[in-house]
Enzyme design. Sequence first.
Site, PDB file in Angstrom:
ATOM      1  N   ALA A 125      24.003  16.574 -66.533  1.00 28.07           N
ATOM      2  CA  ALA A 125      23.525  15.527 -65.625  1.00 28.07           C
ATOM      3  C   ALA A 125      24.688  14.715 -65.088  1.00 28.07           C
ATOM      4  O   ALA A 125      25.208  13.827 -65.758  1.00 28.07           O
ATOM      5  CB  ALA A 125      22.526  14.631 -66.362  1.00 28.07           C
ATOM      6  N   GLY A 132      26.253  11.904 -55.494  1.00 33.31           N
ATOM      7  CA  GLY A 132      26.251  13.335 -55.785  1.00 33.31           C
ATOM      8  C   GLY A 132      27.639  13.904 -55.571  1.00 33.31           C
ATOM      9  O   GLY A 132      28.411  14.103 -56.509  1.00 33.31           O
ATOM     10  N   SER A 133      28.001  14.088 -54.293  1.00 32.91           N
ATOM     11  CA  SER A 133      29.344  14.606 -53.991  1.00 32.91           C
ATOM     12  C   SER A 133      30.416  13.672 -54.544  1.00 32.91           C
ATOM     13  O   SER A 133      31.452  14.123 -55.046  1.00 32.91           O
ATOM     14  CB  SER A 133      29.534  14.717 -52.473  1.00 32.91           C
ATOM     15  OG  SER A 133      28.508  15.461 -51.897  1.00 32.91           O
ATOM     16  N   GLU A 242      31.965  26.870 -62.562  1.00 32.95           N
ATOM     17  CA  GLU A 242      30.641  26.653 -61.957  1.00 32.95           C
ATOM     18  C   GLU A 242      30.605  27.232 -60.545  1.00 32.95           C
ATOM     19  O   GLU A 242      29.621  27.842 -60.125  1.00 32.95           O
ATOM     20  CB  GLU A 242      30.325  25.148 -61.942  1.00 32.95           C
ATOM     21  CG  GLU A 242      28.962  24.841 -61.343  1.00 32.95           C
ATOM     22  CD  GLU A 242      28.513  23.397 -61.546  1.00 32.95           C
ATOM     23  OE1 GLU A 242      29.092  22.692 -62.402  1.00 32.95           O
ATOM     24  OE2 GLU A 242      27.583  22.979 -60.844  1.00 32.95           O
ATOM     25  N   LEU A 337      14.999  39.920 -38.526  1.00 30.54           N
ATOM     26  CA  LEU A 337      14.758  41.354 -38.333  1.00 30.54           C
ATOM     27  C   LEU A 337      13.443  41.814 -38.963  1.00 30.54           C
ATOM     28  O   LEU A 337      12.943  42.885 -38.641  1.00 30.54           O
ATOM     29  CB  LEU A 337      15.943  42.164 -38.878  1.00 30.54           C
ATOM     30  CG  LEU A 337      17.224  42.032 -38.035  1.00 30.54           C
ATOM     31  CD1 LEU A 337      18.408  42.685 -38.744  1.00 30.54           C
ATOM     32  CD2 LEU A 337      17.044  42.640 -36.648  1.00 30.54           C
ATOM     33  N   GLY A 339      10.842  40.063 -38.395  1.00 30.88           N
ATOM     34  CA  GLY A 339       9.830  39.515 -37.489  1.00 30.88           C
ATOM     35  C   GLY A 339       8.905  38.562 -38.245  1.00 30.88           C
ATOM     36  O   GLY A 339       9.340  37.890 -39.187  1.00 30.88           O
ATOM     37  N   GLY A 340       7.619  38.544 -37.865  1.00 32.55           N
ATOM     38  CA  GLY A 340       6.658  37.621 -38.498  1.00 32.55           C
ATOM     39  C   GLY A 340       6.555  37.830 -39.995  1.00 32.55           C
ATOM     40  O   GLY A 340       6.343  36.875 -40.751  1.00 32.55           O
ATOM     41  N   GLY A 364      28.644  21.448 -55.491  1.00 35.90           N
ATOM     42  CA  GLY A 364      29.626  21.045 -54.468  1.00 35.90           C
ATOM     43  C   GLY A 364      29.241  21.669 -53.149  1.00 35.90           C
ATOM     44  O   GLY A 364      29.178  22.899 -53.028  1.00 35.90           O
TER      45      GLY A 364
HETATM   46  C1  LIG Z   1      18.167  22.644 -56.814  1.00 35.57           C
HETATM   47  C2  LIG Z   1      19.280  21.714 -57.229  1.00 35.57           C
HETATM   48  C3  LIG Z   1      19.752  21.763 -58.527  1.00 35.57           C
HETATM   49  C4  LIG Z   1      20.765  20.882 -58.939  1.00 35.57           C
HETATM   50  N1  LIG Z   1      21.162  20.887 -60.258  1.00 35.57           N
HETATM   51  C5  LIG Z   1      21.994  19.910 -60.692  1.00 35.57           C
HETATM   52  C6  LIG Z   1      22.305  19.765 -62.077  1.00 35.57           C
HETATM   53  O1  LIG Z   1      21.846  20.550 -62.918  1.00 35.57           O
HETATM   54  N2  LIG Z   1      23.107  18.750 -62.460  1.00 35.57           N
HETATM   55  C7  LIG Z   1      23.642  17.875 -61.569  1.00 35.57           C
HETATM   56  O2  LIG Z   1      24.365  16.973 -61.981  1.00 35.57           O
HETATM   57  N3  LIG Z   1      23.379  17.976 -60.241  1.00 35.57           N
HETATM   58  C8  LIG Z   1      22.565  18.963 -59.791  1.00 35.57           C
HETATM   59  N4  LIG Z   1      22.267  19.065 -58.444  1.00 35.57           N
HETATM   60  C9  LIG Z   1      22.855  18.118 -57.517  1.00 35.57           C
HETATM   61  C10 LIG Z   1      23.862  18.703 -56.554  1.00 35.57           C
HETATM   62  O3  LIG Z   1      25.030  19.092 -57.202  1.00 35.57           O
HETATM   63  C11 LIG Z   1      24.081  17.676 -55.438  1.00 35.57           C
HETATM   64  O4  LIG Z   1      22.873  17.617 -54.694  1.00 35.57           O
HETATM   65  C12 LIG Z   1      25.255  18.015 -54.541  1.00 35.57           C
HETATM   66  O5  LIG Z   1      26.468  17.873 -55.226  1.00 35.57           O
HETATM   67  C13 LIG Z   1      25.295  17.118 -53.281  1.00 35.57           C
HETATM   68  O6  LIG Z   1      25.201  15.776 -53.639  1.00 35.57           O
HETATM   69  P1  LIG Z   1      24.103  14.847 -52.910  1.00 35.57           P
HETATM   70  O7  LIG Z   1      22.795  15.516 -53.005  1.00 35.57           O
HETATM   71  O8  LIG Z   1      24.206  13.470 -53.482  1.00 35.57           O
HETATM   72  O9  LIG Z   1      24.525  14.820 -51.403  1.00 35.57           O
HETATM   73  P2  LIG Z   1      25.519  13.758 -50.717  1.00 35.57           P
HETATM   74  O10 LIG Z   1      26.748  13.634 -51.546  1.00 35.57           O
HETATM   75  O11 LIG Z   1      24.744  12.525 -50.418  1.00 35.57           O
HETATM   76  O12 LIG Z   1      25.882  14.514 -49.374  1.00 35.57           O
HETATM   77  C14 LIG Z   1      25.071  14.462 -48.198  1.00 35.57           C
HETATM   78  C15 LIG Z   1      25.805  15.233 -47.097  1.00 35.57           C
HETATM   79  O13 LIG Z   1      27.055  14.611 -46.846  1.00 35.57           O
HETATM   80  C16 LIG Z   1      28.101  15.552 -46.978  1.00 35.57           C
HETATM   81  N5  LIG Z   1      29.296  14.923 -47.528  1.00 35.57           N
HETATM   82  C17 LIG Z   1      29.424  14.192 -48.667  1.00 35.57           C
HETATM   83  N6  LIG Z   1      30.696  13.845 -48.866  1.00 35.57           N
HETATM   84  C18 LIG Z   1      31.404  14.359 -47.837  1.00 35.57           C
HETATM   85  C19 LIG Z   1      32.777  14.368 -47.469  1.00 35.57           C
HETATM   86  N7  LIG Z   1      33.721  13.778 -48.243  1.00 35.57           N
HETATM   87  N8  LIG Z   1      33.157  15.006 -46.341  1.00 35.57           N
HETATM   88  C20 LIG Z   1      32.240  15.617 -45.555  1.00 35.57           C
HETATM   89  N9  LIG Z   1      30.931  15.662 -45.848  1.00 35.57           N
HETATM   90  C21 LIG Z   1      30.520  15.048 -46.974  1.00 35.57           C
HETATM   91  C22 LIG Z   1      27.569  16.597 -47.943  1.00 35.57           C
HETATM   92  O14 LIG Z   1      28.261  17.824 -47.808  1.00 35.57           O
HETATM   93  C23 LIG Z   1      26.124  16.685 -47.506  1.00 35.57           C
HETATM   94  O15 LIG Z   1      26.016  17.529 -46.383  1.00 35.57           O
HETATM   95  C24 LIG Z   1      21.310  19.967 -58.015  1.00 35.57           C
HETATM   96  C25 LIG Z   1      20.849  19.953 -56.689  1.00 35.57           C
HETATM   97  C26 LIG Z   1      19.834  20.795 -56.296  1.00 35.57           C
HETATM   98  C27 LIG Z   1      19.345  20.708 -54.881  1.00 35.57           C
END
Ligand SMILES: Cc1cc2nc3c(=O)[nH]c(=O)nc-3n(C[C@H](O)[C@H](O)[C@H](O)COP(=O)(O)OP(=O)(O)OC[C@H]3O[C@@H](n4cnc5c(N)ncnc54)[C@H](O)[C@@H]3O)c2cc1C
Length: 379
Positions: A125, A132-133, A242, A337, A339-340, A364
């Site tokens: 987590a 997130g990012s 990862e 490819l 289609g529907g 990421g």
């Molecule tokens: C199905 C699923 C399973 C997951 N499993 C886990 C898990 O087990 N554990 C866990 O910890 N997380 C998990 N995640 C979370 C996942 O790693 C994050 O959703 C991901 O890292 C993106 O973070 P965010 O959703 O906060 O998007 P954001 O960080 O809010 O990003 C939103 C948009 O902004 C862009 N962006 C952000 N920063 C920059 C930058 N510096 N430059 C350019 N563009 C940028 C991003 O690329 C994206 O397009 C999961 C997500 C999903 C959908």
Amino acid sequence: MQRLGFCTEHDIFREAYRAFLQKEVQPNKQAWRQAGIVPREMFQKMGALGFLLVWADEEHGGLGLWDFRYQQIMIEEDNRFGEVGFYHTLHSRLVAPYITHFGNAAQQQRWLPRCATGETILAIAMTEPDAGSDLAGMKTRAQERSDHWLLNGAKTYISNGINGDVVLVAAKTNPENPRQIGLFLVERGMPGFERGRQLEKMGLHAQDTAELFFNEVRVPKENVLGDSALGLQYLKASLVEERLISAVGSLANAQCGFALTRDYVNERRAFGKKIADFQNTRFTLADLAADLEVAQVYVDRCVDLHNAGELSAHSAAKAKLVTSELEARVMDAGVQLHGGAGYMQEYEICQRFLDARVSRIFAGSSEIMKEIIARSVLG
Ligand SMILES: Cc1cc2nc3c(=O)[nH]c(=O)nc-3n(C[C@H](O)[C@H](O)[C@H](O)COP(=O)(O)OP(=O)(O)OC[C@H]3O[C@@H](n4cnc5c(N)ncnc54)[C@H](O)[C@@H]3O)c2cc1C
């Protein structure tokens, strides 16, 4: 093209794993997708056959198969014959190695054997509703007390979030320094550790992705992984593997989507000929076939480098970026490819298209992969 680096032992392992999937997973896929979760017993079934933590040494319940190719084989077969929402690889190869790399002997002895049998299921987590990012933006905090840490915060999108028994939680450990993060092994049943909603997703319907909450959770000091100030470094080091896992999965799914589409256009007819006979179809599939083959060589090479301990963060980022973008192109062309039929859930290409959409976002995003690659190119 003949793939390099696979030997007879790998082939035997692949056969055995495929047989397991055909017997235990394939018949249940649809039911798990409808239920939104894979039953916990499946982890135990895999553990009993030795398919969990295959890399761990025998003392910790594994088979000592550190060679990443064995995990690559499992991921590839999961994509062909299994259920991609069954996140045993996240348990086995994404989270459990943290305990080996950064945990002490007592922690390894305490958790790894139970993870290898599937009695204990792992999750990780990091992501939060507002971060997130940008991991350094997380709000979850751990405060040091005499014999424990007090954990407060919320996490979201956590895979194995419902099934998980032990969750590796990232939390800030120094209010003065946003980059100081610790990793805490939080166990099912600890007071204050609550599960929130199981989240409804576009795809990966058998995967139990959930919210988690930590309210004044007293985490014993023996549940801290490594140095409570170095979590960010541990995460960065582990994200290389990862991303390789993600790349192998994307490419395997893309290969399957391609094969499905190739078969379909050879069957389906319009205007008195096969869809495969239109130049548009031929050029589309030719482009994808070329990209898939090139990507496969690169990913297999990354696996070799990883086995040698030489896979860099930017090479792993390239593998994830290229394969997840290619996977998206293959699925989109595949749906077109078909289609529907491609828009209908009963056709496999439709499910693969939906499952694939997340590959450019999790582990990421593509944009973050480009940042990592750009740093290696431009500094
Ligand atoms: C199905 C699923 C399973 C997951 N499993 C886990 C898990 O087990 N554990 C866990 O910890 N997380 C998990 N995640 C979370 C996942 O790693 C994050 O959703 C991901 O890292 C993106 O973070 P965010 O959703 O906060 O998007 P954001 O960080 O809010 O990003 C939103 C948009 O902004 C862009 N962006 C952000 N920063 C920059 C930058 N510096 N430059 C350019 N563009 C940028 C991003 O690329 C994206 O397009 C999961 C997500 C999903 C959908």
